[in-house]
Design a protein around this motif. Structure first.
Motif, PDB file in Angstrom:
ATOM      1  N   THR A  67      -6.032  15.144  21.161  1.00 27.94           N
ATOM      2  CA  THR A  67      -4.645  14.824  21.503  1.00 27.94           C
ATOM      3  C   THR A  67      -4.168  13.563  20.805  1.00 27.94           C
ATOM      4  N   GLN A  68      -4.966  12.489  20.885  1.00 24.70           N
ATOM      5  CA  GLN A  68      -4.561  11.230  20.274  1.00 24.70           C
ATOM      6  C   GLN A  68      -4.487  11.348  18.759  1.00 24.70           C
ATOM      7  N   LYS A  69      -5.448  12.072  18.187  1.00 25.88           N
ATOM      8  CA  LYS A  69      -5.446  12.288  16.735  1.00 25.88           C
ATOM      9  C   LYS A  69      -4.189  13.047  16.315  1.00 25.88           C
ATOM     10  N   THR A  70      -3.812  14.054  17.093  1.00 26.74           N
ATOM     11  CA  THR A  70      -2.622  14.837  16.775  1.00 26.74           C
ATOM     12  C   THR A  70      -1.367  13.979  16.879  1.00 26.74           C
ATOM     13  N   LYS A  71      -1.287  13.150  17.937  1.00 21.22           N
ATOM     14  CA  LYS A  71      -0.141  12.257  18.089  1.00 21.22           C
ATOM     15  C   LYS A  71      -0.043  11.287  16.918  1.00 21.22           C
ATOM     16  N   SER A  72      -1.196  10.766  16.506  1.00 13.59           N
ATOM     17  CA  SER A  72      -1.211   9.826  15.379  1.00 13.59           C
ATOM     18  C   SER A  72      -0.742  10.506  14.096  1.00 13.59           C
ATOM     19  N   GLU A  73      -1.170  11.747  13.907  1.00 15.03           N
ATOM     20  CA  GLU A  73      -0.761  12.484  12.715  1.00 15.03           C
ATOM     21  C   GLU A  73       0.744  12.747  12.725  1.00 15.03           C
ATOM     22  N   ARG A  77       3.387  11.373   9.973  1.00 13.22           N
ATOM     23  CA  ARG A  77       4.328  12.223   9.243  1.00 13.22           C
ATOM     24  C   ARG A  77       5.754  11.708   9.377  1.00 13.22           C
ATOM     25  N   LYS A  78       6.114  11.258  10.586  1.00 13.40           N
ATOM     26  CA  LYS A  78       7.454  10.707  10.795  1.00 13.40           C
ATOM     27  C   LYS A  78       7.660   9.445   9.959  1.00 13.40           C
ATOM     28  N   SER A  79       6.621   8.594   9.923  1.00 15.71           N
ATOM     29  CA  SER A  79       6.722   7.362   9.125  1.00 15.71           C
ATOM     30  C   SER A  79       6.859   7.684   7.651  1.00 15.71           C
ATOM     31  N   GLU A  80       6.105   8.678   7.194  1.00 11.42           N
ATOM     32  CA  GLU A  80       6.188   9.081   5.793  1.00 11.42           C
ATOM     33  C   GLU A  80       7.563   9.643   5.468  1.00 11.42           C
ATOM     34  N   GLU A  81       8.131  10.408   6.407  1.00 11.48           N
ATOM     35  CA  GLU A  81       9.469  10.970   6.192  1.00 11.48           C
ATOM     36  C   GLU A  81      10.517   9.867   6.135  1.00 11.48           C
ATOM     37  N   ARG A  82      10.387   8.853   7.027  1.00 13.79           N
ATOM     38  CA  ARG A  82      11.339   7.734   7.006  1.00 13.79           C
ATOM     39  C   ARG A  82      11.211   6.942   5.717  1.00 13.79           C
ATOM     40  N   LEU A  83       9.968   6.717   5.286  1.00  7.71           N
ATOM     41  CA  LEU A  83       9.738   5.992   4.032  1.00  7.71           C
ATOM     42  C   LEU A  83      10.330   6.762   2.861  1.00  7.71           C
ATOM     43  N   LYS A  84      10.093   8.064   2.841  1.00  2.86           N
ATOM     44  CA  LYS A  84      10.615   8.883   1.746  1.00  2.86           C
ATOM     45  C   LYS A  84      12.133   8.850   1.717  1.00  2.86           C
ATOM     46  N   LEU A  85      12.763   8.915   2.910  1.00  4.64           N
ATOM     47  CA  LEU A  85      14.218   8.848   2.986  1.00  4.64           C
ATOM     48  C   LEU A  85      14.726   7.500   2.478  1.00  4.64           C
ATOM     49  N   SER A  86      14.060   6.412   2.888  1.00  7.45           N
ATOM     50  CA  SER A  86      14.465   5.070   2.445  1.00  7.45           C
ATOM     51  C   SER A  86      14.349   4.937   0.936  1.00  7.45           C
ATOM     52  N   LEU A  87      13.272   5.470   0.375  1.00  4.99           N
ATOM     53  CA  LEU A  87      13.072   5.391  -1.075  1.00  4.99           C
ATOM     54  C   LEU A  87      14.121   6.206  -1.805  1.00  4.99           C
ATOM     55  N   ASN A  88      14.463   7.382  -1.251  1.00  6.88           N
ATOM     56  CA  ASN A  88      15.480   8.226  -1.891  1.00  6.88           C
ATOM     57  C   ASN A  88      16.834   7.541  -1.892  1.00  6.88           C
ATOM     58  N   VAL A  89      17.205   6.948  -0.754  1.00  8.91           N
ATOM     59  CA  VAL A  89      18.513   6.319  -0.624  1.00  8.91           C
ATOM     60  C   VAL A  89      18.641   5.100  -1.538  1.00  8.91           C
ATOM     61  N   SER A  90      17.573   4.318  -1.623  1.00  7.57           N
ATOM     62  CA  SER A  90      17.619   3.062  -2.393  1.00  7.57           C
ATOM     63  C   SER A  90      17.165   3.234  -3.839  1.00  7.57           C
ATOM     64  N   HIS A  91      16.838   4.474  -4.249  1.00 10.70           N
ATOM     65  CA  HIS A  91      16.318   4.729  -5.602  1.00 10.70           C
ATOM     66  C   HIS A  91      15.124   3.817  -5.903  1.00 10.70           C
ATOM     67  N   ALA A  92      14.234   3.723  -4.932  1.00  8.42           N
ATOM     68  CA  ALA A  92      13.062   2.847  -5.071  1.00  8.42           C
ATOM     69  C   ALA A  92      11.802   3.690  -5.235  1.00  8.42           C
ATOM     70  N   THR A  93      10.778   3.074  -5.789  1.00  9.82           N
ATOM     71  CA  THR A  93       9.508   3.760  -5.978  1.00  9.82           C
ATOM     72  C   THR A  93       8.367   2.860  -5.548  1.00  9.82           C
ATOM     73  N   VAL A  94       7.362   3.443  -4.940  1.00  3.23           N
ATOM     74  CA  VAL A  94       6.141   2.728  -4.600  1.00  3.23           C
ATOM     75  C   VAL A  94       5.142   2.954  -5.729  1.00  3.23           C
ATOM     76  N   TYR A  95       4.520   1.885  -6.178  1.00  3.20           N
ATOM     77  CA  TYR A  95       3.568   2.026  -7.284  1.00  3.20           C
ATOM     78  C   TYR A  95       2.223   1.406  -6.926  1.00  3.20           C
ATOM     79  N   GLU A  96       1.195   1.892  -7.588  1.00  2.00           N
ATOM     80  CA  GLU A  96      -0.152   1.320  -7.486  1.00  2.00           C
ATOM     81  C   GLU A  96      -0.786   1.367  -8.860  1.00  2.00           C
ATOM     82  N   ASP A  97      -1.145   0.205  -9.385  1.00  2.00           N
ATOM     83  CA  ASP A  97      -1.780   0.118 -10.702  1.00  2.00           C
ATOM     84  C   ASP A  97      -3.280  -0.057 -10.554  1.00  2.00           C
TER      85      ASP A  97
END
Length: 262
Positions: A67-73, A77-97
């Motif tokens: 149950t806890q694992k499912t809630k965390s997942e 997913r919600k956090s990833e969706e919010r991040l993706k929306l923020s990046l789309n709106v601001s034309h921003a990109t996350v990078y890792e070199d």
């Protein structure tokens, strides 16, 4: 005591676990159970047949409360969706070199806004640097080296890169080194870059407006001095003729001529 919340879930688990057992020898299914107090919990149910040759003898199973694992997942997913929306709106990109391999990972939002396709997104540090304006390329790397040397909290830079139509656009980037080797040498900086071209245009317009205002302030005293001179010159003449009119010996013709001049 546990029950399945619905008959449909009960039927699904029974059919799916036996399908897997027939194919793989064991069956594992994620499902839900309803506790006696009405609480719904998430379960990972693993089943093994008592006799693989005779499934009618039943199965043994283990149930793990996830149950806890499912809630965390779900939250992830919600956090990833919010991040993706923020990046789309601001034309921003996350990078890792990866400075050891020279490779880089970037989310696509910034590059999409610059007109690039998925296949044209830079995958190496050198490919990215090839897009950076030559006048600031060294300054950009010097900034990262200074961040590495001083171990400051983050590295900030504004620079221009070329978009897919060969136009230069302003980019803002903030990042930090997150991994080092045993010698303390940097391995992986991560960060966020975004398009600030419109902001730069606005800033330039403000600077030009300020310059024009300052130029106007400088010209104002000269304008007023000139206007004062232009006004004083005819007034002085008028005052002179007015004084002549006060002369007692002035005959009628001279008086009339002075009035006409004024």
């Amino acid at each position: 005591m546990f029950f399945y919340p619905t008959q449909e879930e009960n039927d699904y688990v029974g059919n799916e676990k036996y399908r897997q057992i027939r194919k793989y020898g064991t069956g594992t299914v994620e499902t839900r159970w309803k506790k006696k107090n009405g609480e719904i919990i998430n379960i990972l149910l693993s089943s093994t047949p008592i006799d693989v040759n005779d499934l009618s003898k039943g199965v043994t199973f283990s149930a793990l409360d996830i149950t806890q694992k499912t809630k965390s997942e779900v939250q992830l997913r919600k956090s990833e969706e919010r991040l993706k929306l923020s990046l789309n709106v601001s034309h921003a990109t996350v990078y890792e070199d990866n400075w050891k391999t020279g490779k880089m990972f970037s989310t696509p939002q910034l590059y999409y806004s610059l007109g690039f396709s998925e296949s044209e997104i830079p995958r190496t540090i050198n490919q990215f640097l090839a897009m950076v304006h030559p006048d600031v390329k060294k300054k950009l790397m010097d900034g990262y080296n200074e961040h590495n040397r001083t171990k400051s909290k983050s590295h900030f830079a504004e620079f221009r890169i070329k978009d897919n139509s060969d136009k230069w656009r302003w980019i803002e980037s903030i990042g930090k080194i997150t991994a080092r080797n045993k010698k303390g040498e940097p391995l992986k900086p991560i960060g966020v870059s975004r398009d600030i071209n419109e902001r730069k245009k606005f800033e330039q317009e403000i600077i030009l407006a300020k310059d024009r205002a300052e130029e106007s302030d400088l010209l104002k005293p000269a304008f007023l001095a000139n206007m004062s001179h232009e006004i004083r010159t005819p007034i002085n003449g008028i005052l002179g003729f007015t004084q002549l009119l006060k002369e007692p010996d002035l005959d009628g013709n001279e008086y009339k001529r002075s009035v006409d001049i004024i």
